[in-house]
Write a protein that holds these residues in place. Structure first.
Motif, short mmCIF file in Angstrom:
data_model
loop_
_atom_site.label_atom_id
_atom_site.label_comp_id
_atom_site.label_asym_id
_atom_site.label_seq_id
_atom_site.Cartn_x
_atom_site.Cartn_y
_atom_site.Cartn_z
N SER A 1 0.70 -1.24 0.10
CA SER A 1 0.12 0.01 -0.03
C SER A 1 0.61 1.39 0.24
O SER A 1 0.28 2.38 -0.22
CB SER A 1 -0.99 -0.11 1.10
OG SER A 1 -0.33 -0.31 2.52
N SER B 1 -4.18 1.63 2.51
CA SER B 1 -3.95 3.21 2.31
C SER B 1 -5.26 3.74 2.33
O SER B 1 -5.27 4.95 2.61
CB SER B 1 -3.09 3.31 1.08
OG SER B 1 -3.55 2.75 0.11
N GLY B 2 -6.55 3.33 1.85
CA GLY B 2 -7.64 4.01 1.92
C GLY B 2 -8.03 4.56 0.61
O GLY B 2 -7.39 4.05 -0.37
N SER C 1 -8.61 1.71 6.82
CA SER C 1 -7.83 2.68 6.33
C SER C 1 -6.80 3.33 7.05
O SER C 1 -7.17 3.75 8.46
CB SER C 1 -8.80 3.78 5.72
OG SER C 1 -7.84 4.72 5.06
N ARG D 1 -5.58 8.64 1.40
CA ARG D 1 -4.74 7.51 0.64
C ARG D 1 -3.13 8.18 0.47
O ARG D 1 -2.38 7.38 0.88
CB ARG D 1 -5.45 6.99 -0.63
CG ARG D 1 -4.65 6.16 -1.41
CD ARG D 1 -5.40 5.73 -2.65
NE ARG D 1 -4.75 4.51 -3.33
CZ ARG D 1 -5.14 3.21 -2.94
NH1 ARG D 1 -6.05 3.05 -1.97
NH2 ARG D 1 -4.42 2.29 -3.78
#
Length: 161
Positions: free
Chosen positions: A28, A104-105, A115, A141
């Motif tokens: 991520s 990471s979202g 997240s 993110r």
């Protein structure tokens, strides 16, 4: 990314002074760990390579691992991160293997991690292994990716002290 560069340059200088190398398996963080390390001039002296292990295809194709190799482990955990750190170091004949795996979202992953969840691990000489979990609580993110990369790089730098 710019905030990672001084940290990565310091790691590079330490690795070069020790005549040691590193290989990276990241998920991520999306390649930010490798990019930061490669931004330092002379990185070929200490960077063996890496991969963004983001899909099952990358897991099989780049690491040569199969689902059966995991046993009851799952992605985004410290045991999984330690396995991938060991594996990438072995595959690329590096002194150190550094792994990051997480979510990471802006939403969590399919395993129920929120997240901002990330696990990093480092495997090194003399069967050295260490891992950490980070929970940022953020849905951002790009910021999570940067924080995950920073956490991984900090783990490596601390081991090189």
């Amino acid at each position: 990314m710019h905030s990672l560069l001084p940290l990565a340059a310091d790691i590079g200088a330490r690795l070069k002074a020790r005549a040691e190398t590193v290989a990276i398996s990241e998920s991520s963080a999306g390649g930010l760990i490798s990019a930061a390390i490669l931004a330092a001039p002379g990185a070929s002296a200490w960077y063996r390579g890496g991969g963004v292990i983001y899909t099952p295809q990358a897991f099989r194709g780049l690491l040569g691992l199969r689902r059966e190799d995991l046993g009851d482990m799952r992605s985004s955990t410290e045991p999984y991160a330690r396995l991938l750190a060991r594996t990438i170091a072995g595959k690329l004949d590096a002194h150190w293997g550094l792994c990051e795996t997480g979510a990471s979202g802006p939403t969590g992953n399919g395993y129920g991690d929120a997240s901002g969840h990330s696990c990093v691990a480092l495997a090194g000489p003399g069967k050295f292994e260490i891992s950490r979990t980070l929970e940022t609580g953020l849905a951002d993110r790009p910021e999570n990716m940067r924080l995950f990369a920073a956490q991984a790089l900090e783990l490596l730098r601390a081991a090189l002290d």
